[in-house]
Scaffold this motif. Sequence first.
Motif, PDB file in Angstrom:
ATOM      1  N   THR A 235      -1.548  -0.347  -9.092  1.00 55.05           N
ATOM      2  CA  THR A 235      -1.131  -1.740  -8.869  1.00 55.05           C
ATOM      3  C   THR A 235      -0.081  -1.830  -7.756  1.00 55.05           C
ATOM      4  OG1 THR A 235       0.437  -1.587 -10.699  1.00 55.05           O
ATOM      5  CG2 THR A 235      -1.699  -2.610 -11.177  1.00 55.05           C
ATOM      6  N   SER A 236       0.771  -0.809  -7.618  1.00 56.09           N
ATOM      7  CA  SER A 236       1.767  -0.898  -6.545  1.00 56.09           C
ATOM      8  C   SER A 236       1.106  -0.729  -5.166  1.00 56.09           C
ATOM      9  CB  SER A 236       2.907   0.099  -6.752  1.00 56.09           C
ATOM     10  OG  SER A 236       2.447   1.414  -6.598  1.00 56.09           O
ATOM     11  N   LEU A 237       0.093   0.137  -5.087  1.00 53.52           N
ATOM     12  CA  LEU A 237      -0.650   0.259  -3.819  1.00 53.52           C
ATOM     13  C   LEU A 237      -1.448  -1.017  -3.545  1.00 53.52           C
ATOM     14  CD1 LEU A 237      -1.890   3.967  -4.080  1.00 53.52           C
ATOM     15  CD2 LEU A 237      -0.231   3.039  -2.437  1.00 53.52           C
ATOM     16  N   ALA A 238      -1.992  -1.588  -4.602  1.00 55.57           N
ATOM     17  CA  ALA A 238      -2.755  -2.830  -4.456  1.00 55.57           C
ATOM     18  C   ALA A 238      -1.862  -3.937  -3.891  1.00 55.57           C
ATOM     19  CB  ALA A 238      -3.341  -3.242  -5.802  1.00 55.57           C
ATOM     20  N   LYS A 239      -0.639  -3.984  -4.400  1.00 51.38           N
ATOM     21  CA  LYS A 239       0.304  -5.001  -3.935  1.00 51.38           C
ATOM     22  C   LYS A 239       0.645  -4.778  -2.457  1.00 51.38           C
ATOM     23  CE  LYS A 239       4.408  -7.422  -5.399  1.00 51.38           C
ATOM     24  NZ  LYS A 239       5.768  -7.226  -5.902  1.00 51.38           N
ATOM     25  N   LYS A 240       0.917  -3.513  -2.120  1.00 50.34           N
ATOM     26  CA  LYS A 240       1.292  -3.182  -0.741  1.00 50.34           C
ATOM     27  C   LYS A 240       0.213  -3.607   0.255  1.00 50.34           C
ATOM     28  CE  LYS A 240       2.164   0.716   2.351  1.00 50.34           C
ATOM     29  NZ  LYS A 240       2.310   2.171   2.483  1.00 50.34           N
ATOM     30  N   TYR A 241      -1.048  -3.330  -0.071  1.00 48.00           N
ATOM     31  CA  TYR A 241      -2.138  -3.594   0.884  1.00 48.00           C
ATOM     32  C   TYR A 241      -2.845  -4.925   0.641  1.00 48.00           C
ATOM     33  CZ  TYR A 241      -1.490   1.190   2.478  1.00 48.00           C
ATOM     34  OH  TYR A 241      -0.955   2.347   3.010  1.00 48.00           O
ATOM     35  N   GLU A 242      -2.379  -5.683  -0.343  1.00 46.86           N
ATOM     36  CA  GLU A 242      -3.031  -6.940  -0.726  1.00 46.86           C
ATOM     37  C   GLU A 242      -4.502  -6.723  -1.058  1.00 46.86           C
ATOM     38  OE1 GLU A 242      -2.087 -10.172   1.924  1.00 46.86           O
ATOM     39  OE2 GLU A 242      -0.009  -9.528   2.090  1.00 46.86           O
ATOM     40  N   LYS A 243      -4.723  -5.724  -1.890  1.00 52.75           N
ATOM     41  CA  LYS A 243      -6.064  -5.374  -2.353  1.00 52.75           C
ATOM     42  C   LYS A 243      -6.032  -5.283  -3.885  1.00 52.75           C
ATOM     43  CE  LYS A 243      -8.068  -4.936   1.685  1.00 52.75           C
ATOM     44  NZ  LYS A 243      -9.264  -5.708   2.091  1.00 52.75           N
ATOM     45  N   THR A 244      -7.155  -4.989  -4.494  1.00 50.86           N
ATOM     46  CA  THR A 244      -7.203  -4.798  -5.951  1.00 50.86           C
ATOM     47  C   THR A 244      -7.179  -3.285  -6.244  1.00 50.86           C
ATOM     48  OG1 THR A 244      -9.610  -4.655  -6.014  1.00 50.86           O
ATOM     49  CG2 THR A 244      -8.643  -6.862  -6.208  1.00 50.86           C
ATOM     50  N   PRO A 245      -6.806  -2.902  -7.471  1.00 55.96           N
ATOM     51  CA  PRO A 245      -6.861  -1.476  -7.821  1.00 55.96           C
ATOM     52  C   PRO A 245      -8.248  -0.864  -7.592  1.00 55.96           C
ATOM     53  CG  PRO A 245      -5.608  -2.671  -9.465  1.00 55.96           C
ATOM     54  CD  PRO A 245      -6.202  -3.710  -8.552  1.00 55.96           C
ATOM     55  N   ALA A 246      -9.297  -1.640  -7.835  1.00 51.53           N
ATOM     56  CA  ALA A 246     -10.661  -1.133  -7.592  1.00 51.53           C
ATOM     57  C   ALA A 246     -10.841  -0.814  -6.107  1.00 51.53           C
ATOM     58  CB  ALA A 246     -11.687  -2.174  -8.050  1.00 51.53           C
ATOM     59  N   GLN A 247     -10.343  -1.688  -5.257  1.00 53.15           N
ATOM     60  CA  GLN A 247     -10.452  -1.447  -3.807  1.00 53.15           C
ATOM     61  C   GLN A 247      -9.619  -0.249  -3.369  1.00 53.15           C
ATOM     62  OE1 GLN A 247      -9.324  -5.510  -2.734  1.00 53.15           O
ATOM     63  NE2 GLN A 247     -11.337  -5.826  -1.784  1.00 53.15           N
ATOM     64  N   ILE A 248      -8.470  -0.055  -3.994  1.00 48.15           N
ATOM     65  CA  ILE A 248      -7.612   1.098  -3.671  1.00 48.15           C
ATOM     66  C   ILE A 248      -8.364   2.398  -3.970  1.00 48.15           C
ATOM     67  CG2 ILE A 248      -5.482   2.341  -4.301  1.00 48.15           C
ATOM     68  CD1 ILE A 248      -4.973  -0.211  -2.605  1.00 48.15           C
ATOM     69  N   VAL A 249      -9.025   2.438  -5.118  1.00 47.75           N
ATOM     70  CA  VAL A 249      -9.751   3.648  -5.499  1.00 47.75           C
ATOM     71  C   VAL A 249     -10.940   3.895  -4.557  1.00 47.75           C
ATOM     72  CG1 VAL A 249     -11.213   4.673  -7.290  1.00 47.75           C
ATOM     73  CG2 VAL A 249      -8.975   3.753  -7.887  1.00 47.75           C
TER      74      VAL A 249
END
Length: 325
Positions: A235-249
């Motif tokens: 969730t912290s990476l998702a916030k940083k990149y304005e993406k969802t956790p699914a997109q981060i993975v």
Amino acid sequence: SATIDVPKLKMLDGREMPAIALGTYLGFDKGGAVTSKDKQLRNVVMEAIDLGYRHFDTAAIYNTEEEVGEAIRMKIEEGVIKREDVFLTTKLWNTHHKREQVAVAMKETLNKTGLDYVDLFLMHWPIGLNEDYSHSDTDYLETWRAMEDMVKLGHTKSIGLSNFNKFQVATVLQECTIKPVALQIEVHPQIIQEDLITYAKDEGIIVMGYSPFGSLVKRFGMEFPGPKMDDPVLTSLAKKYEKTPAQIVLRWLVDRNVVPIPKTVSSKRLLENINIFDFKLNEDEIEKINKFNSNTRYTLPSFWQKHPFYPFEMVPNPIPDPFRS
Ligand code: NDP
């Protein structure tokens, strides 16, 4: 007018593979593959093409080759794409490993898709089975030679492997005349496959990662242990990149040069899953996600573990064979 422009990866035979594929396995139900109702999957694939998906992953055993092929043919007819703009991956099932059976299976696949050729034909497992699902000792090298014939006949442009371990990939590399261009294996935060990915990369083989969401989603209607969508690292990476956790993975896979194969039948998630080519994780961030590794497989057909070519580690209590019950 595709929404998303998907990059391509160069394969060792000179051809190119789009960097994300839509998964089309809909699950099993009482021994048989689930097919979609009212051409739902065909419509999903057509929508995916409009969004920019150019790579589709199916298999003889999924029972989805017909709908995927129909969607591709309809989009060609509509003038949205040309045949050479899409990349179709499919797989040979375990009951067709003998030399003469491979040709039969290939023809059936082409009939079902309604296409003149597929782009990538994978050996689904190193494991050969008889029609009644008893174990066959057909060597995967015999199967591989037959798959090479399929390239020479123009039925598939490229050939590759799925669910092979490192030793088995090495054996094929040693004996082949046409090298496998791709290796499709389970890759997600709980099974990061460092060793096999490094090995494949050194050999110029592209890794395709199946079940990319791992424990983030329910599987077989069950919750599995492991990081969920609300995991603070994600969730912290998702916030940083304005993406969802699914997109981060999914991006974590792309940044490790793995072609993710997310499956979805939802319009919203189709767009979400392909919208990952406008940002990049740095090495520390990749490493943070790597730390989730526990070498957990969700695809573990332990009922085949007595087969001479079973690729994975054995377990003390194998599950019953769903194909034989
Ligand atoms: P995935 O990791 O793709 O997970 C699919 C599940 O995630 C579905 O329940 C889907 O539901 C849900 N989902 C999809 N996108 C999102 C999102 N953005 N947010 C939340 N949930 C989401 O696993 P699969 O095991 O299905 O693997 C994908 C593909 O890999 C298969 O379809 C197949 O093509 C291939 N595969 C190959 C294997 C092999 O042996 N070579 C083995 C297993 C899979 P919904 O549809 O409702 O969105």
